[in-house]
Scaffold this motif. Structure first.
Motif, PDB file in Angstrom:
ATOM      1  N   ASP A 169       3.680 -10.786  -0.553  1.00 26.11           N
ATOM      2  CA  ASP A 169       4.579 -11.858  -1.012  1.00 26.11           C
ATOM      3  C   ASP A 169       6.019 -11.355  -1.108  1.00 26.11           C
ATOM      4  O   ASP A 169       6.966 -12.053  -0.709  1.00 26.11           O
ATOM      5  CB  ASP A 169       4.125 -12.388  -2.377  1.00 26.11           C
ATOM      6  N   LEU A 170       6.178 -10.137  -1.640  1.00 32.12           N
ATOM      7  CA  LEU A 170       7.521  -9.564  -1.761  1.00 32.12           C
ATOM      8  C   LEU A 170       8.145  -9.333  -0.384  1.00 32.12           C
ATOM      9  O   LEU A 170       9.339  -9.604  -0.180  1.00 32.12           O
ATOM     10  CB  LEU A 170       7.455  -8.243  -2.533  1.00 32.12           C
ATOM     11  N   LEU A 171       7.347  -8.848   0.548  1.00 33.91           N
ATOM     12  CA  LEU A 171       7.858  -8.590   1.896  1.00 33.91           C
ATOM     13  C   LEU A 171       8.196  -9.890   2.616  1.00 33.91           C
ATOM     14  O   LEU A 171       9.206  -9.980   3.323  1.00 33.91           O
ATOM     15  CB  LEU A 171       6.836  -7.787   2.700  1.00 33.91           C
ATOM     16  N   ASP A 172       7.360 -10.900   2.423  1.00 34.16           N
ATOM     17  CA  ASP A 172       7.641 -12.203   3.030  1.00 34.16           C
ATOM     18  C   ASP A 172       8.937 -12.785   2.477  1.00 34.16           C
ATOM     19  O   ASP A 172       9.757 -13.341   3.231  1.00 34.16           O
ATOM     20  CB  ASP A 172       6.480 -13.171   2.776  1.00 34.16           C
ATOM     21  N   ASP A 173       9.132 -12.665   1.161  1.00 31.79           N
ATOM     22  CA  ASP A 173      10.358 -13.174   0.544  1.00 31.79           C
ATOM     23  C   ASP A 173      11.595 -12.440   1.066  1.00 31.79           C
ATOM     24  O   ASP A 173      12.678 -13.036   1.168  1.00 31.79           O
ATOM     25  CB  ASP A 173      10.287 -13.024  -0.983  1.00 31.79           C
ATOM     26  N   ALA A 174      11.417 -11.153   1.398  1.00 31.75           N
ATOM     27  CA  ALA A 174      12.540 -10.349   1.891  1.00 31.75           C
ATOM     28  C   ALA A 174      12.757 -10.525   3.395  1.00 31.75           C
ATOM     29  O   ALA A 174      13.723  -9.987   3.941  1.00 31.75           O
ATOM     30  CB  ALA A 174      12.298  -8.877   1.569  1.00 31.75           C
ATOM     31  N   GLY A 175      11.861 -11.262   4.055  1.00 31.29           N
ATOM     32  CA  GLY A 175      11.977 -11.442   5.501  1.00 31.29           C
ATOM     33  C   GLY A 175      11.587 -10.210   6.294  1.00 31.29           C
ATOM     34  O   GLY A 175      12.013 -10.032   7.441  1.00 31.29           O
ATOM     35  N   ALA A 176      10.767  -9.348   5.697  1.00 33.25           N
ATOM     36  CA  ALA A 176      10.358  -8.111   6.356  1.00 33.25           C
ATOM     37  C   ALA A 176       9.215  -8.368   7.333  1.00 33.25           C
ATOM     38  O   ALA A 176       8.340  -9.199   7.075  1.00 33.25           O
ATOM     39  CB  ALA A 176       9.929  -7.079   5.316  1.00 33.25           C
ATOM     40  N   LYS A 177       9.214  -7.642   8.440  1.00 32.23           N
ATOM     41  CA  LYS A 177       8.125  -7.735   9.409  1.00 32.23           C
ATOM     42  C   LYS A 177       7.178  -6.553   9.212  1.00 32.23           C
ATOM     43  O   LYS A 177       7.612  -5.405   9.097  1.00 32.23           O
ATOM     44  CB  LYS A 177       8.686  -7.726  10.836  1.00 32.23           C
ATOM     45  N   TYR A 178       5.884  -6.857   9.166  1.00 34.84           N
ATOM     46  CA  TYR A 178       4.886  -5.814   8.955  1.00 34.84           C
ATOM     47  C   TYR A 178       3.580  -6.246   9.601  1.00 34.84           C
ATOM     48  O   TYR A 178       3.389  -7.419   9.945  1.00 34.84           O
ATOM     49  CB  TYR A 178       4.686  -5.554   7.458  1.00 34.84           C
ATOM     50  N   ASN A 179       2.671  -5.310   9.768  1.00 31.02           N
ATOM     51  CA  ASN A 179       1.391  -5.606  10.393  1.00 31.02           C
ATOM     52  C   ASN A 179       0.496  -6.332   9.385  1.00 31.02           C
ATOM     53  O   ASN A 179       0.125  -5.766   8.356  1.00 31.02           O
ATOM     54  CB  ASN A 179       0.721  -4.316  10.866  1.00 31.02           C
ATOM     55  N   HIS A 180       0.137  -7.578   9.705  1.00 28.89           N
ATOM     56  CA  HIS A 180      -0.664  -8.402   8.801  1.00 28.89           C
ATOM     57  C   HIS A 180      -2.161  -8.181   8.974  1.00 28.89           C
ATOM     58  O   HIS A 180      -2.948  -8.677   8.163  1.00 28.89           O
ATOM     59  CB  HIS A 180      -0.367  -9.890   9.044  1.00 28.89           C
ATOM     60  N   GLU A 181      -2.570  -7.474  10.007  1.00 26.08           N
ATOM     61  CA  GLU A 181      -3.996  -7.374  10.320  1.00 26.08           C
ATOM     62  C   GLU A 181      -4.741  -6.403   9.415  1.00 26.08           C
ATOM     63  O   GLU A 181      -5.954  -6.517   9.253  1.00 26.08           O
ATOM     64  CB  GLU A 181      -4.186  -6.961  11.786  1.00 26.08           C
ATOM     65  N   TYR A 182      -4.038  -5.454   8.849  1.00 28.21           N
ATOM     66  CA  TYR A 182      -4.716  -4.499   7.968  1.00 28.21           C
ATOM     67  C   TYR A 182      -3.729  -3.955   6.946  1.00 28.21           C
ATOM     68  O   TYR A 182      -2.506  -4.049   7.105  1.00 28.21           O
ATOM     69  CB  TYR A 182      -5.326  -3.345   8.779  1.00 28.21           C
ATOM     70  N   SER A 183      -4.267  -3.408   5.890  1.00 30.09           N
ATOM     71  CA  SER A 183      -3.481  -2.701   4.889  1.00 30.09           C
ATOM     72  C   SER A 183      -4.155  -1.365   4.625  1.00 30.09           C
ATOM     73  O   SER A 183      -5.280  -1.117   5.063  1.00 30.09           O
ATOM     74  CB  SER A 183      -3.386  -3.515   3.596  1.00 30.09           C
ATOM     75  N   TYR A 184      -3.462  -0.497   3.919  1.00 28.30           N
ATOM     76  CA  TYR A 184      -4.014   0.798   3.543  1.00 28.30           C
ATOM     77  C   TYR A 184      -4.154   0.859   2.022  1.00 28.30           C
ATOM     78  O   TYR A 184      -3.220   0.519   1.294  1.00 28.30           O
ATOM     79  CB  TYR A 184      -3.104   1.940   3.993  1.00 28.30           C
ATOM     80  N   ILE A 185      -5.316   1.305   1.570  1.00 31.18           N
ATOM     81  CA  ILE A 185      -5.546   1.606   0.160  1.00 31.18           C
ATOM     82  C   ILE A 185      -5.479   3.120   0.030  1.00 31.18           C
ATOM     83  O   ILE A 185      -6.179   3.832   0.766  1.00 31.18           O
ATOM     84  CB  ILE A 185      -6.911   1.088  -0.314  1.00 31.18           C
ATOM     85  N   VAL A 186      -4.695   3.620  -0.897  1.00 32.06           N
ATOM     86  CA  VAL A 186      -4.415   5.056  -0.954  1.00 32.06           C
ATOM     87  C   VAL A 186      -4.642   5.567  -2.377  1.00 32.06           C
ATOM     88  O   VAL A 186      -4.092   5.012  -3.338  1.00 32.06           O
ATOM     89  CB  VAL A 186      -2.955   5.334  -0.524  1.00 32.06           C
ATOM     90  N   GLY A 187      -5.459   6.602  -2.508  1.00 30.69           N
ATOM     91  CA  GLY A 187      -5.739   7.172  -3.822  1.00 30.69           C
ATOM     92  C   GLY A 187      -5.493   8.667  -3.852  1.00 30.69           C
ATOM     93  O   GLY A 187      -5.831   9.383  -2.903  1.00 30.69           O
ATOM     94  N   TYR A 188      -4.912   9.148  -4.949  1.00 31.67           N
ATOM     95  CA  TYR A 188      -4.539  10.557  -5.064  1.00 31.67           C
ATOM     96  C   TYR A 188      -5.403  11.350  -6.036  1.00 31.67           C
ATOM     97  O   TYR A 188      -5.271  12.577  -6.116  1.00 31.67           O
ATOM     98  CB  TYR A 188      -3.074  10.667  -5.526  1.00 31.67           C
TER      99      TYR A 188
END
Length: 215
Positions: A169-188
């Motif tokens: 939602d934040l990226l859409d509001d900013a007009g940013a282009k990104y890959n919508h097909e997948y996301s990454y979950i990252v744990g440390y």
């Protein structure tokens, strides 16, 4: 003198290109000797943009309706590789973070498809021992820029999904282009760490990154 100067430059370049460094170089890595490093491109109060180098990971795929339960199976499979289930019988150090690439196109009635990956230690980036489990393989992730948001607590798929939706939602509001097909979950963090846990959600940048300054 020229030789030593050249050697220093060479070592610096090798370190910069590796993208793996001592965990003391990252505030996120508190339980491993080595950690995935990045270049911070820009940031605001909502998210940041990072650049990651191309590196080799050890990975496994899974498809499941119950993602959190399947996470544990994938983790055990990769951990067995690190602890001797490879053709050399070698024990490889655990690194951070654990990265899960999650297909976002799955509907409610379809199993989620994901890839869990452990970063190979710097010692094994060029020539890691071959896995004995045919479900485990090497994955050379490409150089990339990602949009990142961070959160605490446990790396549960339901929490990660909400964080991913918020970041989208934040990226859409900013007009940013990104890959919508997948996301990454990252744990440390390991399951043994109870407090000050650090998790992230990533989206891969498309085109030029957008990172509006804070108001």
């Amino acid at each position: 003198m020229i030789f030593f100067a050249g050697l220093v430059v060479f070592l610096l370049l090798q370190t910069a290109e590796a993208g793996i460094g001592n965990s003391s170089e990252s505030s996120f890595c508190t339980e491993t000797n080595e950690c995935l490093l990045f270049e911070l491109v820009c940031q605001n109060e909502d998210y940041e943009v990072r650049h990651y180098d191309s590196l080799k990971w050890v990975s496994t795929n899974a498809s499941s309706y119950f993602v959190d339960l399947s996470f544990m199976n994938s983790f055990r499979r990769l951990f067995k590789y690190l602890t001797g289930s490879n053709e050399d019988g070698a024990n490889l150090d655990m690194t951070a973070p654990v990265v899960i690439k999650l297909n976002k196109k799955a509907s409610f009635w379809q199993p989620h498809v994901y890839t869990m990956s452990f970063l190979l230690p710097s010692k094994y980036q060029k020539n890691p021992p071959k896995p004995t489990d045919d479900k485990v393989y090497f994955n050379h992730m490409s150089e990339m820029k990602v949009y990142v948001t961070s959160y605490g607590g446990w790396m549960l798929s339901s929490v990660a999904k909400r964080q991913a939706e918020r970041l989208a939602d934040l990226l859409d509001d900013a007009g940013a282009k990104y890959n919508h097909e997948y996301s990454y979950i990252v744990g440390y963090d390991s399951v043994m760490k109870l407090f000050n846990r650090h998790n992230e959600v990533w989206y891969e940048v498309e085109g030029e990154p957008v990172c509006p300054a804070d108001n």
